[in-house]
Each structure stands twice: as structure tokens, then as C-alpha cells.
Scaffold this motif. Structure first.
Motif, PDB file in Angstrom:
ATOM      1  N   LYS B 145       0.822  -1.209   0.000  1.00 36.15           N
ATOM      2  CA  LYS B 145       0.000   0.000   0.000  1.00 36.15           C
ATOM      3  C   LYS B 145       0.861   1.267   0.000  1.00 36.15           C
ATOM      4  CE  LYS B 145      -4.305  -1.582   2.074  1.00 36.15           C
ATOM      5  NZ  LYS B 145      -5.130  -1.582   3.299  1.00 36.15           N
ATOM      6  N   SER B 146       0.435   2.255  -0.765  1.00 37.20           N
ATOM      7  CA  SER B 146       1.101   3.549  -0.723  1.00 37.20           C
ATOM      8  C   SER B 146       0.797   4.197   0.629  1.00 37.20           C
ATOM      9  CB  SER B 146       0.612   4.426  -1.868  1.00 37.20           C
ATOM     10  OG  SER B 146       1.452   5.546  -2.042  1.00 37.20           O
ATOM     11  N   ILE B 147       1.748   4.976   1.122  1.00 32.92           N
ATOM     12  CA  ILE B 147       1.603   5.631   2.425  1.00 32.92           C
ATOM     13  C   ILE B 147       0.957   7.004   2.214  1.00 32.92           C
ATOM     14  CG2 ILE B 147       2.920   6.563   4.388  1.00 32.92           C
ATOM     15  CD1 ILE B 147       3.008   3.494   4.199  1.00 32.92           C
ATOM     16  N   LEU B 148      -0.014   7.349   3.060  1.00 33.99           N
ATOM     17  CA  LEU B 148      -0.619   8.678   2.941  1.00 33.99           C
ATOM     18  C   LEU B 148       0.062   9.648   3.916  1.00 33.99           C
ATOM     19  CD1 LEU B 148      -4.330   7.594   2.565  1.00 33.99           C
ATOM     20  CD2 LEU B 148      -3.110   9.026   0.933  1.00 33.99           C
ATOM     21  N   PRO B 149       0.245  10.900   3.493  1.00 32.99           N
ATOM     22  CA  PRO B 149       0.836  11.904   4.399  1.00 32.99           C
ATOM     23  C   PRO B 149       0.022  11.959   5.687  1.00 32.99           C
ATOM     24  CG  PRO B 149       0.431  12.852   2.214  1.00 32.99           C
ATOM     25  CD  PRO B 149      -0.156  11.473   2.209  1.00 32.99           C
ATOM     26  N   CYS B 150       0.690  11.920   6.850  1.00 27.93           N
ATOM     27  CA  CYS B 150      -0.064  11.640   8.074  1.00 27.93           C
ATOM     28  C   CYS B 150      -1.009  12.755   8.527  1.00 27.93           C
ATOM     29  CB  CYS B 150       0.828  11.118   9.188  1.00 27.93           C
ATOM     30  SG  CYS B 150       2.155  12.183   9.659  1.00 27.93           S
ATOM     31  N   THR B 151      -0.683  14.012   8.300  1.00 24.76           N
ATOM     32  CA  THR B 151      -1.627  15.052   8.728  1.00 24.76           C
ATOM     33  C   THR B 151      -2.897  15.070   7.856  1.00 24.76           C
ATOM     34  OG1 THR B 151       0.161  16.356   9.689  1.00 24.76           O
ATOM     35  CG2 THR B 151      -1.902  17.494   9.328  1.00 24.76           C
ATOM     36  N   PRO B 152      -2.765  15.077   6.529  1.00 27.32           N
ATOM     37  CA  PRO B 152      -3.985  14.978   5.723  1.00 27.32           C
ATOM     38  C   PRO B 152      -4.807  13.721   6.040  1.00 27.32           C
ATOM     39  CG  PRO B 152      -2.150  15.653   4.348  1.00 27.32           C
ATOM     40  CD  PRO B 152      -1.578  15.313   5.695  1.00 27.32           C
ATOM     41  N   LEU B 153      -4.107  12.602   6.263  1.00 26.10           N
ATOM     42  CA  LEU B 153      -4.805  11.365   6.598  1.00 26.10           C
ATOM     43  C   LEU B 153      -5.564  11.518   7.919  1.00 26.10           C
ATOM     44  CD1 LEU B 153      -5.380   8.348   6.126  1.00 26.10           C
ATOM     45  CD2 LEU B 153      -3.154   7.836   7.169  1.00 26.10           C
ATOM     46  N   ALA B 154      -4.915  12.161   8.897  1.00 29.95           N
ATOM     47  CA  ALA B 154      -5.577  12.406  10.182  1.00 29.95           C
ATOM     48  C   ALA B 154      -6.849  13.233   9.961  1.00 29.95           C
ATOM     49  CB  ALA B 154      -4.624  13.133  11.134  1.00 29.95           C
ATOM     50  N   MET B 155      -6.768  14.203   9.078  1.00 26.56           N
ATOM     51  CA  MET B 155      -7.915  15.071   8.824  1.00 26.56           C
ATOM     52  C   MET B 155      -9.089  14.276   8.245  1.00 26.56           C
ATOM     53  SD  MET B 155      -8.518  18.228   9.434  1.00 26.56           S
ATOM     54  CE  MET B 155      -6.955  19.105   9.402  1.00 26.56           C
ATOM     55  N   VAL B 156      -8.781  13.346   7.343  1.00 24.68           N
ATOM     56  CA  VAL B 156      -9.834  12.496   6.776  1.00 24.68           C
ATOM     57  C   VAL B 156     -10.500  11.685   7.889  1.00 24.68           C
ATOM     58  CG1 VAL B 156     -10.244  10.470   5.304  1.00 24.68           C
ATOM     59  CG2 VAL B 156      -8.843  12.379   4.461  1.00 24.68           C
ATOM     60  N   LYS B 157      -9.688  11.127   8.775  1.00 27.40           N
ATOM     61  CA  LYS B 157     -10.233  10.322   9.866  1.00 27.40           C
ATOM     62  C   LYS B 157     -11.108  11.174  10.790  1.00 27.40           C
ATOM     63  CE  LYS B 157      -8.269   6.597   8.442  1.00 27.40           C
ATOM     64  NZ  LYS B 157      -9.136   5.589   7.790  1.00 27.40           N
ATOM     65  N   ILE B 158     -10.694  12.406  11.004  1.00 29.62           N
ATOM     66  CA  ILE B 158     -11.469  13.321  11.842  1.00 29.62           C
ATOM     67  C   ILE B 158     -12.815  13.645  11.177  1.00 29.62           C
ATOM     68  CG2 ILE B 158     -11.525  15.717  12.698  1.00 29.62           C
ATOM     69  CD1 ILE B 158      -8.414  15.334  13.148  1.00 29.62           C
ATOM     70  N   LEU B 159     -12.763  13.905   9.877  1.00 29.05           N
ATOM     71  CA  LEU B 159     -14.009  14.219   9.151  1.00 29.05           C
ATOM     72  C   LEU B 159     -14.946  13.006   9.124  1.00 29.05           C
ATOM     73  CD1 LEU B 159     -12.514  16.341   6.229  1.00 29.05           C
ATOM     74  CD2 LEU B 159     -13.943  17.179   8.120  1.00 29.05           C
ATOM     75  N   GLU B 160     -14.366  11.820   9.079  1.00 28.13           N
ATOM     76  CA  GLU B 160     -15.189  10.614   9.161  1.00 28.13           C
ATOM     77  C   GLU B 160     -15.860  10.536  10.536  1.00 28.13           C
ATOM     78  OE1 GLU B 160     -12.954   7.620   5.951  1.00 28.13           O
ATOM     79  OE2 GLU B 160     -12.539   7.376   8.093  1.00 28.13           O
ATOM     80  N   TYR B 161     -15.064  10.743  11.576  1.00 24.85           N
ATOM     81  CA  TYR B 161     -15.592  10.692  12.948  1.00 24.85           C
ATOM     82  C   TYR B 161     -16.712  11.706  13.143  1.00 24.85           C
ATOM     83  CZ  TYR B 161     -15.766  10.918  18.064  1.00 24.85           C
ATOM     84  OH  TYR B 161     -16.185  10.909  19.376  1.00 24.85           O
ATOM     85  N   LEU B 162     -16.517  12.899  12.571  1.00 18.34           N
ATOM     86  CA  LEU B 162     -17.486  13.982  12.780  1.00 18.34           C
ATOM     87  C   LEU B 162     -18.742  13.827  11.925  1.00 18.34           C
ATOM     88  CD1 LEU B 162     -15.029  17.045  12.878  1.00 18.34           C
ATOM     89  CD2 LEU B 162     -16.023  15.830  14.848  1.00 18.34           C
ATOM     90  N   GLY B 163     -18.764  12.778  11.089  1.00 17.68           N
ATOM     91  CA  GLY B 163     -19.951  12.553  10.269  1.00 17.68           C
ATOM     92  C   GLY B 163     -20.014  13.412   9.016  1.00 17.68           C
ATOM     93  N   VAL B 164     -18.922  14.059   8.671  1.00 12.69           N
ATOM     94  CA  VAL B 164     -18.915  14.850   7.434  1.00 12.69           C
ATOM     95  C   VAL B 164     -18.897  13.911   6.226  1.00 12.69           C
ATOM     96  CG1 VAL B 164     -17.672  16.580   6.084  1.00 12.69           C
ATOM     97  CG2 VAL B 164     -17.819  16.822   8.576  1.00 12.69           C
ATOM     98  N   TYR B 165     -18.143  12.832   6.355  1.00 11.51           N
ATOM     99  CA  TYR B 165     -18.206  11.772   5.344  1.00 11.51           C
ATOM    100  C   TYR B 165     -19.547  11.069   5.533  1.00 11.51           C
ATOM    101  CZ  TYR B 165     -13.388  11.799   3.617  1.00 11.51           C
ATOM    102  OH  TYR B 165     -12.219  12.132   3.005  1.00 11.51           O
TER     103      TYR B 165
END
Lengths: 316, 316
Positions: B145-165
């Protein structure tokens, strides 16, 4: 101003076209012995007149020397995809991009999109890192030469022509005892150039708006590379010690303070703007007002080297 | 200010530690099933208190989760050699560098010195380029698997948690219909983040001092990636359409103009400075004041992925 009358030791202006001659011939011969016309693709994605002029020059020079040149004008937002398409196209031998496009970090990203196997400018990370570490080959068997960034390489060739490199000193140390000031510390030219000259034995003051760094050849046992230190000396002092002053400030309003020059200094400008006023000749012994034609011949030399490297990879 | 009294719909502050919990557990389990303590080396070559704090956090979190963490404090002029030594050291599983060191292009160069095989931050050119092109694997067989830059990746996880996704929408399009403003377009976070969110279907206004760009998902048939265009709209207008506002301005004096927010917006700050004043809560529905703890868990997750990728390469 010098105490001696300026006319007593007139400064000689040396043109890039004169210096480029042997390299132009070398490249021409290289194409002849290759037996085909290598294809160079240039990407222009800005409206900068300096970039356009450089593109026109590259077109003319490369065509004159037997290469096939294709200028691809693209929207900046399509540039990345266009580079990738050229990376994947077997008909394309070499790729160059006329920067700036976006400027800053995004341009540095785009440079890395160009495949190292087609990077005639020598700006791929692996080439720059090899240059900083004085690593000349890409492979352990030493069959594939690393590519040098073409503007710093052109500068080395110019300094050789001007006799700043002393050929009586063993190779790799031919700038020993020389001091150079470089006004520019960009990642594309200024910093690599400072490292290259320090690797060859010079003391280099690398100047930009954030301050001055001093590059010297380090002990180099393990990493064979220069050392860098921040120094807190005024430009006037650095320049007063300098045998050579190199400028590369991309601004029409910048003028190098020629009153700091020591008499007989060698002055070279690689900016597309005239960083030296004509009165530079009151102090300098040799003056090179622009270097573009040498740079282009280095770029075509790099292209031939990339083709040779490819052959070496295929032999394996 | 909103017409409704602020107290009627109180803003909820969500802490990074809460969001990080499942990832912390996942990483802990990963180390247990690996059966050894992976070694992460962090390089600190500056005196920035924010970097030092981040280093201390990484040390604590990684040790708590079963990793071995070693902070190497080096002079900035020795950093490159130190990274290369760690690249070559089989005992080191992952490497990170606390930036800024020199700032600008030289830091971008240094990032590329870290071997992609040990780059826990996901900042190697190949990882960033893969992310921009929505390429998930390093090899054609899709084992690494390609590695994702950790801060942008963290942001995606946060948006998932917050229900934006929106998880009712098929994967890869879960931000469809959402508008996001990101105040930061650095090469490390802002620009990759804008691309990531656009790849997932969002309309993203990417704002920095040079202007505003609009990222949208392109046709993507060939390159599977977002499209970018410069737009000439004021920040107030971009923000008035935005469901999410993300800030990352590394300055204590910068404060986001919360009066532009639409009521109920989700606000997330990833700067080490407080880019939102407390009155953000008069407009926002959810507010995440900092994200560091999520970022660190992504970094350790990336480290486990690098070890897995290495295994896959050795299987071949």
C-alpha cells in the motif's frame, strides 16, 4: 572605486557563445555518432517572457545541433498529467520544464514528477543528492553517470574556461585557495552550485535574503562532501575576499554593489536580468554577462548522457 | 454574528484524544501481533518549541503503544548525513523529521532524503504523487500500500468521525455535495489535503496568501484525480458556502474571521497556534481545536504499514 585608473587594466567581457563552442561541437559529434535525432520535449506553462526566450533558444540550439525539439504549451493545471504522459512515451528522450509555473514548493514537486531517466536539467532528487555527496555514478558498477544540474554544471565549465580552476592542481581540488561569493541560494542553482564549488576546494559565501552561509570542503572521509555553516559577516567583507562573484537575482531592480569588489575579480551573472551595472568593468578583470548558451549545451550533453545510461541499463 | 442566541445550539468541542482512541487501539493490536517493538527515530534539528512538544508527544505515545522511540538531536548541518545513516541502519524501522529546519525548498529537499521505505510521515515524492493521483498501491500486484501523508490522513479520519463523510454514499464519493475551505496550501498539508478531499467528492477552496484555488473531482477517467482552478472570490464568499473550515496558519497573530462562518459549520484547526478565537463556538456546530494526537496515531499506523510493505517485498 579603485585607486588605479580603470582604463589601465581594462575588463574583458567574455560571451557565453564563445565558452559554449567546444561543448556545442562535442554535442554535435555525439548526435552524429548516435546516428539518430534524440527528441527533447520542453513544457511551457507560464507567460514569463524570460522562460519563452529560453524556450526559443533551446529550440533553435537543439535543432541546429541535430536534435528534434518539441515545445508543448500547456495550461499549468494540466502540466503534471502532460509530464507523466511524456515520461511514458518511448518517443521522448528528454524532458524539461520552463519554471516558474506555480512557484515555490509546488514547482519543486513538479520537478520530481519528471522521470529521472528523462530529466535533462538534472533536477531529480537523486541527481541533486548525488551531487551534494560528490557521487558520480548511479550504480555500483559505475556504468551509469549521475546527471549534474545544468546551470551549476555550466558555471563550472565557465570557471574552467576563465582559468579559475587551476589545472596544475590535482583533479577534485582545483579551486583550492579560491573564494567565491554567490548571490542566490535557490534549490535549483545557488545551493547546488555552492556545494559543487566547495567540493572542488573553494570557500564559498552563499548569500540570500535570509543571510550568508559559508560552504567549505569538509573532512569528507565518509561522505565526500562539503560542510556548511551560517556566518555573520557583511556582504562587503565576503565580497572583498572573493576572487569570483556570481549573481542570480531574478529582479530588474537588483544591482550588485560593485564598489565591494576586489580589483581583478571575475564576475558572472546567470540571472535573466542584468545584475551588474556596466561599471562592474571598473573593478572586474573578466565579466560574463549571461550564461544561457552554455547552459543549453550542458542540457543537450545531459540528454546524450541519459541515452547512454539507458543503453547501459539495457546491456545488463 | 448569528441571529439566533448562541446558547440555543451550543457548539460541541471534540478533542483529538477522543477521535484517536480506535486508531490507538488498532496500532497497539498491530504491534502485539507483530511480536516485536518497531523502532521509530525522530530527528530534531531546530529549537522550535512546537516541534519539541510534538517530539515529546510522539515519544510518549509511541512508547505507550509498544514502539521503541529514539529522539536524535542533531545540528541542522549534520541532519542530512544523520538521515542517510538511519536509512542504512537495519535496526531503524521508521524515520521522521521535525520541520521546519531551514525552511522552504531546502526542507523539501531534506524530506526526500528520508528513504520511502522508512518514511512514516508519507512525504516522499512517490507517496505524494500517488495520493494526488488516487493511486493506492506501490506495485501492480497491489500487495504494497502507498503511504498517505499523516496530517492529511488524520484530517480524513477526523471528518469521518465527525460525520462529514456520509457513509450512505458509496466509498470514494462520500464528500459529494460538501464544501470545504482550507486556510493553508503548504506542500506538506494544505495542498495534499485539498486533493484528498476533492478526490472523495468535495468542492474545496484552498486559500493562502497568494490567492484561492478551487479543487473539484475531475472527470478522472484516465488519471483518477481532482481538477484545480484559480478562482477570484473573496474569502467571505467561499466560507459562507463551506460546511467545513480547516485552518493551519502557523502564526500566533492569525485569527480566522469567524463572522464569515455559516451557522453549523464544522471547524478544525491543525496549526500549533490557536487560529480560532473562542467565539468560533457562536457559529460552529463542532469544533476540533487541535489534531496532533490523531496525527501521531496515523504516523504509527504508517510505520506498521511500512513494515508490512517490507514483508511483501521480501516474499517476492
Amino acid at each position: 572605486m579603485s585607486a588605479a585608473p580603470a582604463a589601465a587594466f581594462p575588463c574583458k567581457t567574455v560571451l557565453a557563445s564563445t565558452i559554449a563552442k567546444p561543448f556545442v561541437q562535442e554535442v554535435k559529434d555525439g548526435v552524429t555518432s548516435l546516428g539518430r535525432s534524440p527528441k527533447l520535449v520542453g513544457f511551457l506553462a507560464n507567460t514569463d517572457p524570460a522562460a519563452r526566450m529560453y524556450a526559443d533558444w533551446t529550440a533553435k540550439t537543439s535543432t541546429d545541433l541535430g536534435f528534434t525539439y518539441e515545445l508543448r504549451q500547456v495550461d499549468k493545471d494540466d502540466l503534471e498529467e502532460s509530464i507523466i504522459a511524456a515520461n511514458d512515451d518511448d518517443d521522448v528522450d528528454g524532458i524539461m520544464v520552463y519554471f516558474p509555473v506555480f512557484g515555490g514548493g509546488q514547482d519543486q514537486y513538479l520537478q520530481q514528477v519528471v522521470s529521472p531517466e528523462k530529466d535533462v536539467e538534472g533536477l531529480s532528487h537523486i541527481y541533486i543528492q548525488n551531487m551534494y555527496h560528490n557521487t558520480r555514478f548511479l550504480d555500483k558498477a559505475e556504468t551509469q553517470k549521475s546527471i549534474l544540474p545544468c546551470t551549476p554544471l555550466a558555471m563550472v565549465k565557465i570557471l574552467e574556461y576563465l582559468g579559475v580552476y587551476n589545472t596544475l592542481i590535482p583533479y577534485g581540488n582545483r579551486l583550492y585557495g579560491k573564494t567565491v561569493t554567490i548571490v542566490n541560494r535557490s534549490e535549483i542553482v545557488g545551493r547546488p552550485l555552492a556545494a559543487l564549488l566547495a567540493n572542488d576546494g573553494a570557500t564559498v559565501y552563499s548569500v540570500d535574503i535570509t543571510g550568508t552561509q559559508k560552504f567549505t570542503r569538509g573532512q569528507g572521509l565518509k561522505f565526500k562532501r562539503h560542510q556548511v555553516a551560517d556566518v555573520d559577516i557583511p556582504l562587503s567583507e565576503a565580497v572583498s575576499h572573493s576572487d569570483v562573484v556570481v549573481t542570480g537575482v531574478p529582479s530588474p531592480s537588483y544591482k550588485f554593489p560593485v564598489e565591494y569588489l576586489k580589483d581583478g575579480a571575475v564576475c558572472i551573472n546567470f540571472s535573466s536580468e542584468k545584475n551588474f551595472d556596466p561599471n562592474v568593468k571598473e573593478h572586474a578583470s573578466l565579466y560574463v554577462p549571461s550564461i544561457g548558451k552554455v547552459t543549453i549545451s550542458m542540457l543537450l550533453r545531459n540528454l546524450l548522457r541519459l541515452i547512454e545510461n539507458k543503453k547501459q541499463r539495457e546491456i545488463k
